[in-house]
Design a protein around this motif. Structure first.
Motif, mmCIF file in Angstrom:
data_model
loop_
_atom_site.group_PDB
_atom_site.id
_atom_site.type_symbol
_atom_site.label_atom_id
_atom_site.label_comp_id
_atom_site.label_asym_id
_atom_site.label_seq_id
_atom_site.Cartn_x
_atom_site.Cartn_y
_atom_site.Cartn_z
ATOM 1 N N ILE A 42 0.884 -1.166 0.000
ATOM 2 C CA ILE A 42 0.000 0.000 0.000
ATOM 3 C C ILE A 42 0.916 1.210 0.000
ATOM 4 C CG2 ILE A 42 -1.825 1.265 1.195
ATOM 5 C CD1 ILE A 42 -2.669 -1.362 2.489
ATOM 6 N N ARG A 43 0.874 1.997 -1.082
ATOM 7 C CA ARG A 43 1.865 3.046 -1.274
ATOM 8 C C ARG A 43 1.224 4.370 -1.679
ATOM 9 N NH1 ARG A 43 3.439 1.924 -5.773
ATOM 10 N NH2 ARG A 43 2.282 -0.011 -6.122
ATOM 11 N N GLY A 44 1.896 5.452 -1.321
ATOM 12 C CA GLY A 44 1.562 6.752 -1.867
ATOM 13 C C GLY A 44 2.399 6.992 -3.118
ATOM 14 N N ARG A 45 1.879 7.831 -4.022
ATOM 15 C CA ARG A 45 2.616 8.173 -5.235
ATOM 16 C C ARG A 45 2.635 9.698 -5.399
ATOM 17 N NH1 ARG A 45 1.730 5.428 -10.761
ATOM 18 N NH2 ARG A 45 -0.219 6.624 -10.736
ATOM 19 N N VAL A 46 3.774 10.216 -5.839
ATOM 20 C CA VAL A 46 3.893 11.635 -6.167
ATOM 21 C C VAL A 46 4.530 11.732 -7.544
ATOM 22 C CG1 VAL A 46 4.868 13.873 -5.541
ATOM 23 C CG2 VAL A 46 4.149 12.286 -3.743
ATOM 24 N N GLY A 47 3.835 12.377 -8.462
ATOM 25 C CA GLY A 47 4.340 12.510 -9.820
ATOM 26 C C GLY A 47 4.240 13.930 -10.330
ATOM 27 N N TYR A 48 4.932 14.191 -11.433
ATOM 28 C CA TYR A 48 4.884 15.507 -12.081
ATOM 29 C C TYR A 48 4.541 15.256 -13.543
ATOM 30 C CZ TYR A 48 6.034 20.386 -13.031
ATOM 31 O OH TYR A 48 5.963 21.714 -13.367
ATOM 32 N N ALA A 49 3.349 15.681 -13.948
ATOM 33 C CA ALA A 49 2.829 15.327 -15.266
ATOM 34 C C ALA A 49 3.357 16.239 -16.365
ATOM 35 C CB ALA A 49 1.307 15.383 -15.246
ATOM 36 N N PHE A 50 3.740 15.615 -17.462
ATOM 37 C CA PHE A 50 4.016 16.306 -18.706
ATOM 38 C C PHE A 50 2.937 15.856 -19.699
ATOM 39 C CE2 PHE A 50 8.001 15.952 -16.451
ATOM 40 C CZ PHE A 50 8.532 17.245 -16.555
ATOM 41 N N ASP A 51 1.731 16.432 -19.508
ATOM 42 C CA ASP A 51 0.541 16.051 -20.244
ATOM 43 C C ASP A 51 0.267 14.554 -20.021
ATOM 44 O OD1 ASP A 51 -1.727 16.363 -21.763
ATOM 45 O OD2 ASP A 51 -0.709 16.217 -23.679
ATOM 46 N N ARG A 52 0.539 13.707 -21.018
ATOM 47 C CA ARG A 52 0.228 12.279 -20.906
ATOM 48 C C ARG A 52 1.378 11.448 -20.340
ATOM 49 N NH1 ARG A 52 -4.359 10.366 -23.572
ATOM 50 N NH2 ARG A 52 -5.591 12.023 -24.512
ATOM 51 N N TRP A 53 2.500 12.064 -20.051
ATOM 52 C CA TRP A 53 3.629 11.363 -19.417
ATOM 53 C C TRP A 53 3.654 11.707 -17.937
ATOM 54 C CZ3 TRP A 53 6.582 7.713 -21.672
ATOM 55 C CH2 TRP A 53 6.590 7.640 -23.063
ATOM 56 N N LEU A 54 3.888 10.688 -17.093
ATOM 57 C CA LEU A 54 3.910 10.901 -15.646
ATOM 58 C C LEU A 54 5.075 10.158 -15.001
ATOM 59 C CD1 LEU A 54 2.445 12.098 -13.137
ATOM 60 C CD2 LEU A 54 1.230 9.909 -12.953
ATOM 61 N N PRO A 55 6.220 10.801 -14.825
ATOM 62 C CA PRO A 55 7.261 10.210 -13.983
ATOM 63 C C PRO A 55 6.869 10.381 -12.512
ATOM 64 C CG PRO A 55 8.000 12.311 -14.885
ATOM 65 C CD PRO A 55 6.643 12.045 -15.470
ATOM 66 N N TYR A 56 7.166 9.377 -11.676
ATOM 67 C CA TYR A 56 6.709 9.437 -10.289
ATOM 68 C C TYR A 56 7.641 8.665 -9.364
ATOM 69 C CZ TYR A 56 5.056 4.701 -11.241
ATOM 70 O OH TYR A 56 5.005 3.372 -11.581
ATOM 71 N N VAL A 57 7.524 8.970 -8.087
ATOM 72 C CA VAL A 57 8.169 8.195 -7.028
ATOM 73 C C VAL A 57 7.066 7.633 -6.142
ATOM 74 C CG1 VAL A 57 10.330 9.469 -7.053
ATOM 75 C CG2 VAL A 57 8.463 10.261 -5.595
ATOM 76 N N THR A 58 7.383 6.552 -5.439
ATOM 77 C CA THR A 58 6.367 5.891 -4.625
ATOM 78 C C THR A 58 7.003 5.279 -3.383
ATOM 79 O OG1 THR A 58 4.615 4.199 -4.651
ATOM 80 C CG2 THR A 58 6.596 3.734 -5.936
ATOM 81 N N ALA A 59 6.251 5.237 -2.292
ATOM 82 C CA ALA A 59 6.743 4.634 -1.042
ATOM 83 C C ALA A 59 5.552 4.260 -0.175
ATOM 84 C CB ALA A 59 7.654 5.595 -0.291
ATOM 85 N N GLY A 60 5.729 3.217 0.631
ATOM 86 C CA GLY A 60 4.656 2.803 1.522
ATOM 87 C C GLY A 60 4.978 1.525 2.266
ATOM 88 N N VAL A 61 3.932 0.821 2.654
ATOM 89 C CA VAL A 61 4.038 -0.389 3.473
ATOM 90 C C VAL A 61 4.029 -1.618 2.569
ATOM 91 C CG1 VAL A 61 2.937 -1.741 5.293
ATOM 92 C CG2 VAL A 61 2.852 0.749 5.378
ATOM 93 N N ALA A 62 4.868 -2.601 2.904
ATOM 94 C CA ALA A 62 4.889 -3.891 2.207
ATOM 95 C C ALA A 62 4.587 -4.996 3.206
ATOM 96 C CB ALA A 62 6.243 -4.130 1.552
ATOM 97 N N MET A 63 3.987 -6.082 2.724
ATOM 98 C CA MET A 63 3.619 -7.193 3.614
ATOM 99 C C MET A 63 3.622 -8.500 2.839
ATOM 100 S SD MET A 63 -0.256 -5.801 3.739
ATOM 101 C CE MET A 63 0.414 -4.176 3.345
ATOM 102 N N GLY A 64 3.838 -9.596 3.568
ATOM 103 C CA GLY A 64 3.823 -10.906 2.929
ATOM 104 C C GLY A 64 4.001 -12.018 3.935
ATOM 105 N N ASP A 65 3.566 -13.222 3.563
ATOM 106 C CA ASP A 65 3.740 -14.410 4.392
ATOM 107 C C ASP A 65 5.045 -15.109 4.010
ATOM 108 O OD1 ASP A 65 1.450 -14.255 5.959
ATOM 109 O OD2 ASP A 65 0.217 -15.254 4.448
ATOM 110 N N VAL A 66 5.932 -15.252 4.974
ATOM 111 C CA VAL A 66 7.197 -15.954 4.773
ATOM 112 C C VAL A 66 7.132 -17.271 5.550
ATOM 113 C CG1 VAL A 66 9.701 -15.868 5.040
ATOM 114 C CG2 VAL A 66 8.427 -13.777 4.509
ATOM 115 N N LYS A 67 7.405 -18.370 4.860
ATOM 116 C CA LYS A 67 7.364 -19.692 5.489
ATOM 117 C C LYS A 67 8.764 -20.281 5.561
ATOM 118 C CE LYS A 67 5.358 -24.331 5.004
ATOM 119 N NZ LYS A 67 4.509 -25.208 4.173
#
Length: 219
Positions: A122-147
């Motif tokens: 579950i992540r937040g995203r921040v981008g800067y749009a050049f019309d139809r192009w969107l470069p972005y950075v993202t960060a948030g929480v990761a989770m998973g079952d490890v056996k």
């Protein structure tokens, strides 16, 4: 007189129609800037590369992750000027399973098998749009079952591990509703004591990189 008035009326209407056409046509032909605001759903596919590290009373072991990964995503964006703020969640198949190396018979290593079936973020995203192009950075929480299937103790345990995910990418809207992207994520599920021994911790740390492409439909 009526014929003259009729002629002027027809001419006036014709000129008015011509002027209106001259005004409307350029406006209709103008490109409307693309808006990233909205909800979207999509799917992703790519590769995951990393490792699961184990440690018990100073005895190390490592299992390399190198697997296909794919899944579903859902999110929402809000555009303010050229800035785009968003939130996104995904759930992904990993299907990783491998013995620790070195193993118990390989020079004092751990005798165990590590597996990770799936992970999510579950992540937040921040981008800067050049019309139809969107470069972005993202960060948030990761989770998973490890056996961990421990051969020495003869016990298998699954732990729900949580950590973080960071990364970035570039997205392109190739129609008003469809977008495509290329993305990199670093996922760290943290370190967890699996508790095989009541005295000494049996620590397991899981981290990997994800390189993937995604296709999304924006409502």
């Amino acid at each position: 007189m009526r014929s003259i008035l009729g002629t002027f009326l027809v001419l006036g209407l014709a000129l008015t129609g011509a002027d209106a056409a001259d005004i409307v046509q350029p406006v209709a032909s103008m490109d409307v800037p693309y808006s990233w605001t909205g909800l979207y759903v999509g799917a992703n596919a790519g590769g995951a590369f990393g490792k699961v590290d184990g440690d018990f009373i100073g005895i190390p072991g490592s299992a390399d992750i190198g697997n296909f990964t794919g899944g579903a995503l859902v999110g929402a964006n809000y555009q303010y000027g050229q800035w785009v703020l968003g939130i996104e969640g995904d759930i992904n198949y990993l299907g990783f399973k491998k013995e620790f190396s070195p193993g118990a018979n390989g020079g004092g290593g751990l005798g165990a098998e590590a597996s990770v079936d799936a992970f999510g973020t579950i992540r937040g995203r921040v981008g800067y749009a050049f019309d139809r192009w969107l470069p972005y950075v993202t960060a948030g929480v990761a989770m998973g079952d490890v056996k961990i299937d421990e051969h020495v103790f003869g016990v298998a345990k699954t732990k729900f591990q949580t950590g973080y995910a960071v990364g970035g990418g570039v997205e392109y809207a190739f129609s008003n509703n469809w977008t495509a992207r290329a993305e990199y994520l670093y996922v760290d599920l943290g370190k967890k004591d699996f508790g095989f021994d009541p005295i000494d911790p049996y620590n397991v740390r899981t981290n990997f990189s994800v390189v993937r492409a995604a296709l999304a439909y924006k409502f």
